[in-house]
Each structure stands twice: as C-alpha cells, then as structure tokens.
Design an enzyme around this catalytic site. Structure first.
Site, PDB file in Angstrom:
ATOM      1  N   ASP A 162      24.164  16.193 -12.668  1.00 57.47           N
ATOM      2  CA  ASP A 162      23.390  16.574 -13.779  1.00 57.47           C
ATOM      3  C   ASP A 162      21.716  17.088 -12.671  1.00 57.47           C
ATOM      4  O   ASP A 162      20.739  15.607 -12.629  1.00 57.47           O
ATOM      5  CB  ASP A 162      23.182  16.126 -14.240  1.00 57.47           C
ATOM      6  CG  ASP A 162      21.702  16.744 -15.865  1.00 57.47           C
ATOM      7  OD1 ASP A 162      20.862  17.433 -14.690  1.00 57.47           O
ATOM      8  OD2 ASP A 162      21.608  16.028 -16.876  1.00 57.47           O
TER       9      ASP A 162
ATOM     10  N   HIS B 192      16.398  21.426 -24.768  1.00 57.95           N
ATOM     11  CA  HIS B 192      15.175  21.354 -24.423  1.00 57.95           C
ATOM     12  C   HIS B 192      14.037  22.316 -23.720  1.00 57.95           C
ATOM     13  O   HIS B 192      14.950  23.301 -23.062  1.00 57.95           O
ATOM     14  CB  HIS B 192      14.506  19.929 -24.101  1.00 57.95           C
ATOM     15  CG  HIS B 192      15.483  19.460 -22.382  1.00 57.95           C
ATOM     16  ND1 HIS B 192      14.895  20.171 -21.231  1.00 57.95           N
ATOM     17  CD2 HIS B 192      15.714  19.437 -21.824  1.00 57.95           C
ATOM     18  CE1 HIS B 192      15.213  20.140 -20.476  1.00 57.95           C
ATOM     19  NE2 HIS B 192      16.835  19.628 -20.965  1.00 57.95           N
TER      20      HIS B 192
ATOM     21  N   ASP C 192      17.002  22.812 -14.246  1.00 60.98           N
ATOM     22  CA  ASP C 192      17.907  21.257 -14.637  1.00 60.98           C
ATOM     23  C   ASP C 192      19.515  22.120 -15.244  1.00 60.98           C
ATOM     24  O   ASP C 192      19.529  22.981 -16.094  1.00 60.98           O
ATOM     25  CB  ASP C 192      16.932  21.293 -15.992  1.00 60.98           C
ATOM     26  CG  ASP C 192      17.697  20.006 -16.603  1.00 60.98           C
ATOM     27  OD1 ASP C 192      18.697  19.378 -16.123  1.00 60.98           O
ATOM     28  OD2 ASP C 192      17.206  19.560 -17.779  1.00 60.98           O
TER      29      ASP C 192
ATOM     30  N   HIS D 113      23.416  13.498 -27.992  1.00 60.42           N
ATOM     31  CA  HIS D 113      22.405  14.189 -28.086  1.00 60.42           C
ATOM     32  C   HIS D 113      22.009  15.761 -27.949  1.00 60.42           C
ATOM     33  O   HIS D 113      23.333  16.361 -28.779  1.00 60.42           O
ATOM     34  CB  HIS D 113      21.691  13.733 -25.923  1.00 60.42           C
ATOM     35  CG  HIS D 113      23.054  15.083 -25.066  1.00 60.42           C
ATOM     36  ND1 HIS D 113      22.851  16.521 -25.140  1.00 60.42           N
ATOM     37  CD2 HIS D 113      24.494  14.734 -24.892  1.00 60.42           C
ATOM     38  CE1 HIS D 113      23.835  16.923 -24.644  1.00 60.42           C
ATOM     39  NE2 HIS D 113      24.927  16.294 -23.797  1.00 60.42           N
TER      40      HIS D 113
ATOM     41  N   HIS E 219      22.119   8.913 -18.756  1.00 66.31           N
ATOM     42  CA  HIS E 219      21.258   9.133 -18.356  1.00 66.31           C
ATOM     43  C   HIS E 219      21.312   8.060 -16.157  1.00 66.31           C
ATOM     44  O   HIS E 219      20.462   7.442 -16.790  1.00 66.31           O
ATOM     45  CB  HIS E 219      19.653   8.520 -18.319  1.00 66.31           C
ATOM     46  CG  HIS E 219      19.004   9.581 -19.643  1.00 66.31           C
ATOM     47  ND1 HIS E 219      17.813  10.217 -20.445  1.00 66.31           N
ATOM     48  CD2 HIS E 219      19.134  11.234 -19.008  1.00 66.31           C
ATOM     49  CE1 HIS E 219      17.869  10.424 -20.734  1.00 66.31           C
ATOM     50  NE2 HIS E 219      18.782  11.054 -20.517  1.00 66.31           N
TER      51      HIS E 219
ATOM     52  N   ASP F 258       1.404  -1.194   0.473  1.00 63.31           N
ATOM     53  CA  ASP F 258      -0.487   0.130   0.008  1.00 63.31           C
ATOM     54  C   ASP F 258       0.332   0.999   0.002  1.00 63.31           C
ATOM     55  O   ASP F 258       0.727   2.236   0.407  1.00 63.31           O
ATOM     56  CB  ASP F 258      -0.708   0.068   1.216  1.00 63.31           C
ATOM     57  CG  ASP F 258      -0.618  -0.222   2.746  1.00 63.31           C
ATOM     58  OD1 ASP F 258       1.039  -0.163   2.233  1.00 63.31           O
ATOM     59  OD2 ASP F 258      -1.307  -0.225   2.928  1.00 63.31           O
TER      60      ASP F 258
ATOM     61  N   TYR G 190      31.672  13.323 -24.933  1.00 61.18           N
ATOM     62  CA  TYR G 190      31.424  11.987 -24.220  1.00 61.18           C
ATOM     63  C   TYR G 190      32.867  10.621 -24.401  1.00 61.18           C
ATOM     64  O   TYR G 190      32.420  10.616 -25.817  1.00 61.18           O
ATOM     65  CB  TYR G 190      29.940  11.830 -23.529  1.00 61.18           C
ATOM     66  CG  TYR G 190      29.059  12.706 -23.358  1.00 61.18           C
ATOM     67  CD1 TYR G 190      28.867  12.627 -22.290  1.00 61.18           C
ATOM     68  CD2 TYR G 190      28.501  13.252 -24.349  1.00 61.18           C
ATOM     69  CE1 TYR G 190      28.595  13.061 -21.344  1.00 61.18           C
ATOM     70  CE2 TYR G 190      27.896  13.873 -23.701  1.00 61.18           C
ATOM     71  CZ  TYR G 190      27.281  14.706 -23.140  1.00 61.18           C
ATOM     72  OH  TYR G 190      26.598  15.414 -21.907  1.00 61.18           O
TER      73      TYR G 190
ATOM     74  N   GLU H 283      22.765  22.324 -23.238  1.00 59.18           N
ATOM     75  CA  GLU H 283      23.743  21.533 -22.783  1.00 59.18           C
ATOM     76  C   GLU H 283      24.553  21.277 -23.430  1.00 59.18           C
ATOM     77  O   GLU H 283      24.093  19.627 -23.905  1.00 59.18           O
ATOM     78  CB  GLU H 283      22.961  20.817 -21.762  1.00 59.18           C
ATOM     79  CG  GLU H 283      21.145  19.976 -22.505  1.00 59.18           C
ATOM     80  CD  GLU H 283      20.594  19.194 -21.472  1.00 59.18           C
ATOM     81  OE1 GLU H 283      21.257  18.397 -21.056  1.00 59.18           O
ATOM     82  OE2 GLU H 283      19.035  19.092 -21.792  1.00 59.18           O
TER      83      GLU H 283
ATOM     84  N   GLU I 127      26.067  22.658 -18.341  1.00 57.12           N
ATOM     85  CA  GLU I 127      23.700  22.684 -18.329  1.00 57.12           C
ATOM     86  C   GLU I 127      23.289  23.932 -17.578  1.00 57.12           C
ATOM     87  O   GLU I 127      23.776  23.740 -16.332  1.00 57.12           O
ATOM     88  CB  GLU I 127      23.135  21.674 -18.336  1.00 57.12           C
ATOM     89  CG  GLU I 127      21.165  22.428 -18.936  1.00 57.12           C
ATOM     90  CD  GLU I 127      20.756  20.548 -18.778  1.00 57.12           C
ATOM     91  OE1 GLU I 127      21.448  19.704 -17.514  1.00 57.12           O
ATOM     92  OE2 GLU I 127      19.750  20.202 -18.872  1.00 57.12           O
TER      93      GLU I 127
ATOM     94  N   HIS J 242      11.310  18.103 -19.484  1.00 58.13           N
ATOM     95  CA  HIS J 242      11.322  18.298 -20.487  1.00 58.13           C
ATOM     96  C   HIS J 242       9.933  18.468 -21.276  1.00 58.13           C
ATOM     97  O   HIS J 242       9.117  17.616 -21.861  1.00 58.13           O
ATOM     98  CB  HIS J 242      11.894  16.865 -21.455  1.00 58.13           C
ATOM     99  CG  HIS J 242      12.813  16.107 -20.715  1.00 58.13           C
ATOM    100  ND1 HIS J 242      13.536  15.095 -21.681  1.00 58.13           N
ATOM    101  CD2 HIS J 242      14.035  17.471 -20.417  1.00 58.13           C
ATOM    102  CE1 HIS J 242      14.572  14.856 -21.027  1.00 58.13           C
ATOM    103  NE2 HIS J 242      15.764  16.163 -20.481  1.00 58.13           N
TER     104      HIS J 242
ATOM    105  N   ARG K  76      29.414  17.663 -19.168  1.00 54.82           N
ATOM    106  CA  ARG K  76      28.509  18.527 -20.163  1.00 54.82           C
ATOM    107  C   ARG K  76      27.712  19.757 -19.061  1.00 54.82           C
ATOM    108  O   ARG K  76      27.692  19.405 -17.426  1.00 54.82           O
ATOM    109  CB  ARG K  76      27.153  17.385 -20.185  1.00 54.82           C
ATOM    110  CG  ARG K  76      25.858  18.216 -20.262  1.00 54.82           C
ATOM    111  CD  ARG K  76      24.835  17.141 -20.865  1.00 54.82           C
ATOM    112  NE  ARG K  76      23.501  16.988 -19.125  1.00 54.82           N
ATOM    113  CZ  ARG K  76      24.413  15.137 -19.346  1.00 54.82           C
ATOM    114  NH1 ARG K  76      25.024  14.546 -19.741  1.00 54.82           N
ATOM    115  NH2 ARG K  76      24.159  14.574 -17.622  1.00 54.82           N
TER     116      ARG K  76
END
Ligand code: GLY
Ligand code: MN
Ligand code: MN
Length: 426
Positions: free
Chosen positions: A248, A342, A259, A338, A231, A37, A380, A376, A400, A349, A398
């Site tokens: 990130d 965005h 972000d 990538h 990710h 629950d 890599y 961003e 951003e 996003h 990265r």
C-alpha cells in the site's frame, strides 16, 4: 503542470466572499524535531498550501475581507546565516512578489500587524499547539478581538478542497501514473527480492527516478501474515517462498497524493487459497469502482462491498448460513473491518467534513463530479482465527484504486497498476 497564481487567487476570493466582516487566520505547519537539531521532513499544512501555495514553515495567513489589504502573510525574515545553513527563504518582499500577497511582514512584527486588525472584530481561527506564533496570536485575539466565532471559512475551505479543479486533477493523474508504474515495477522484480525492505526501496526508487521524492504516507509493505495488520509499516521482514505481499504505497506530486494497494505472490504464483481470496476481493473491488457516480454516497458503496464480500466468502465457505442473517450479524466485519475508502487530494485522507468514525460510511452527502475517492475493499483472515481451517489463516488482501467522479460515472486514475490475476502471475 502546476496550480496557477490565478487559481490560488480564486480560492482565496471564495473564502473572502464568505467571511462577511470577520477576520480569518490560518497557521502554516511548523518543523518537528526528530533528534537534536534534526527535523522530520517538513510538509506544509494542506489548507494553508491550498490558499497560498507557500511552502515555508512558521507562517501565518490573514484574510481580511474589509481591509485595504485582503491577503496578508506573516513569514520568517530573510536571514543570511540561516539561509547559508538551511536554505533559501522568501522573506516578506519575496512573498509579495512571488505569491501575490497584498502585504507581508516578518514573524517578529506580528503584534504590530495584528493588533489594529483585531480591534472589535469577530475572528475565525483554530490554534495550532507548537507553532511559534500560536501563544502570541491566541493572546492577541483574546485581548483585542470582539470574539472568536465559528470557523465557517474552514468548513467552506474543506468543501472547496473536496471538488478538484482540472489543474489539481492533472497533478493527481501524474502522481497516480508514477505510483502505478512503481507498483508494476516491484511486481516484476519481486521474485529476485527477498525482503519487505528491498521491495519498499524498489517502490521509492521508481518514484524518485520519476522525480516524485515525496511519499503521500509511509509505505506499507507487508508479507505473509503481516498483511492482516491494516497499518503495518515496519517493513523489515524477509519474504517467504509462499507469501503474498501487500503493498500500500503512493507518491505525492506537488503535494497531491496517490494511494494504491496491490497484492502479489512473492515468487510469482498464487496458492489455491490465496487465489480464491484474491479473486473475491478483486470481484468486489471492481463492482465498487463501477458503482462510483454522481449522487451515490460512500455509505452505499461500503454497503455494496459488505454484501459482495459476504457473498464471496459464502461461496468459498468461510461464512456460513443464511445471507440476510449474515449481513444483519455483520459476519463480514471479522474479515473486512475498515471503510471502503476515503476522499483523496492534498491529504491522503482528504477533508470530507466527517469524523474518522463516519468516514467512508456516511451518506451525509453524495459524491459529485470532481471528487476523488479511493475504493479499497479487503479480506483479512487473522492468524488467530480459530473459526476457519488453518490453511486460510494469515492471508491479507486489499486492492485499492483512486477514482475520480465524472459527470456520468468515473475515471480510474490508477488503472495502469496491474490487478488481474493473470497479469500479476505473468
Ligand atoms: N494508505 C492508507 C489508506 O489506504 O487509507
Ligand atoms: Mn486509502
Ligand atoms: Mn492505501
């Protein structure tokens, strides 16, 4: 600081004015079971929130442009026992008083309310599998409505959500400020912390201490080669002495997201290779932020990033040959797989009317004042990249920021998060 009742009303009016004589139905989110629950943290559907400000699950919004009541809410009933166990519910009377609904009913009364409204009407709605009213509403629409017609209101809703009001921007600035300070804090404390988990805890602690308990998405805290996984969010490894850490992470404030990505050396000093790649990403990121202005498309900014990364990697020696040929062959793609960014708003996003594939690469529309986008770029170098010398492998960087398009250019909402090499080392 919040969105006023009048602003929620203006948003609904814009949708109502575009409906003709169609009926518009929109489901809220519902709770998802984690185990027995226990539920996952509940977060309201962004579009439902945008039009109502109401944050309870299992609800249904009805907008009727031709009825006596234009704004109708179907909500959970008041229930003393449930409220003792799970907390307060507004109930129908509460949402009329507090959320300006013209009328409201309980979820047990949905037949009674919807049947007469649906007779011979065109209806705009999308079903939501798992919502407790989904099957019933679908059946009622199937039986009583004239037709389900294209959901132009939803498209309009997404268009409206893209351009932020001053009140929305203030909420986003606040989220951005809290997250920027939290990034600076983990950089400061990193040398004393030896794991991704402790770094993540420090970020969340800073946000919660600023009363921003909700993260806009699960933080990515990736040390060493983990940063080459876009990710990654297991966040459970020890940090190595020579590792860079990519963080990130961003909190949300009253459902509005931030972000931010920053990278720093676990022990405070970049290696020569890390420094070169970092500088390449930073140079590219600044160029792309500078390019943000009304009239430019995300596709154009993406192209600028691809060209800058190609040039930088050629200077370092990781891409070889002729520049134009390298661009044509998309040599950058191995290092920068990538999108440049965005839209961001209620969703991290945020809605942009585009498919995931098109996102950040489309020139279907141009940026306008009031839109907020992330910028961003990253480089890599995969641990298994045999085309480069071993010393470069496993570096993932990265940077951003969240950038508001203004009348003449841009405002960087996350400028307070340090990103210059010298600041980071200091
Ligand atoms: N945090 C997810 C992204 O940067 O898009
Ligand atoms: Mn992002
Ligand atoms: Mn991000």
């Amino acid at each position: 600081m919040s969105i006023s009742a009048a602003e929620f009303g203006t948003r609904r009016k814009k949708i109502l004015d575009n409906l003709g004589d169609n009926l518009f139905l929109l489901f809220s989110n519902f709770e998802h079971q984690k185990n027995s629950d226990v539920h996952f943290d509940f977060r309201q559907d962004s579009s439902f929130y945008y039009l109502t400000g109401f944050t309870e699950p299992d609800s249904l919004l009805i907008l009727d442009p031709i009825g006596v009541d234009n704004f109708i809410l179907i909500v959970r009933p008041k229930d003393r026992t449930k409220e003792i166990w799970e907390g307060f519910r507004y109930g129908p009377q509460g949402v009329v008083e507090s959320f300006q609904a013209d009328t409201a009913w309980t979820i047990n009364e949905v037949d009674k309310v919807l049947k007469p409204l649906l007779q011979s009407r065109n209806v705009q709605f999308v079903s939501k599998e798992g919502h407790p009213l989904n099957d019933k509403v679908k059946a009622l629409v199937g039986t009583h409505a004239k037709a389900v017609v294209p959901n132009t209101a939803y498209t309009e809703l997404h268009r409206l959500r893209q351009v932020k009001s001053e009140a929305e921007l203030n909420l986003m600035r606040h989220a951005a400020k809290i997250s920027s300070e939290a990034h600076n804090k983990i950089m400061l404390e990193a040398p004393e912390l030896n794991s991704e988990s402790k770094l993540e805890a420090t970020f969340k602690f800073s946000c919660s201490m600023a009363d921003a308990r909700d993260q806009a998405y699960p933080p990515i805290v990736a040390s060493g080669k983990n940063a080459t996984c876009l990710h990654y969010n297991v966040n459970n490894q020890k940090t190595g002495e020579q590792d860079l850490v990519l963080v990130d992470a961003g909190c949300s404030w009253q459902n509005y997201a931030s972000d931010i990505t920053r990278c720093f050396p676990a022990k405070g000093k970049f290696t020569e290779e890390q420094r070169k790649i970092y500088q390449a990403v930073l140079t590219t990121q600044k160029k792309c932020v500078e390019a943000v202005k009304p009239g430019i498309s995300m596709k154009e900014i993406h192209q600028l990033a691809c060209e800058s990364i190609t040039k930088e990697l050629m200077d370092i020696g990781l891409i070889k040959g002729d520049f134009d040929k390298a661009i044509e062959a998309k040599a950058y793609f191995e290092f920068f797989p990538h999108n440049i960014g965005h839209h961001i708003g209620l969703d991290v996003h945020d809605c942009d009317g585009l498919s995931m594939e098109e996102r950040g690469r489309s020139d279907k529309y141009k940026l306008q004042p009031g839109m907020v986008v992330t910028i961003e770029p990253g480089i890599y170098i995969q641990p298994d990249n045999k085309d480069v010398d071993a010393k470069w492998r496993g570096i993932g960087i990265r940077i951003e920021d969240d950038v508001l398009v203004t009348e003449y250019g841009y405002e960087n909402l996350t400028i307070a998060a340090l990103k210059e090499l010298s600041d980071i080392e200091r």
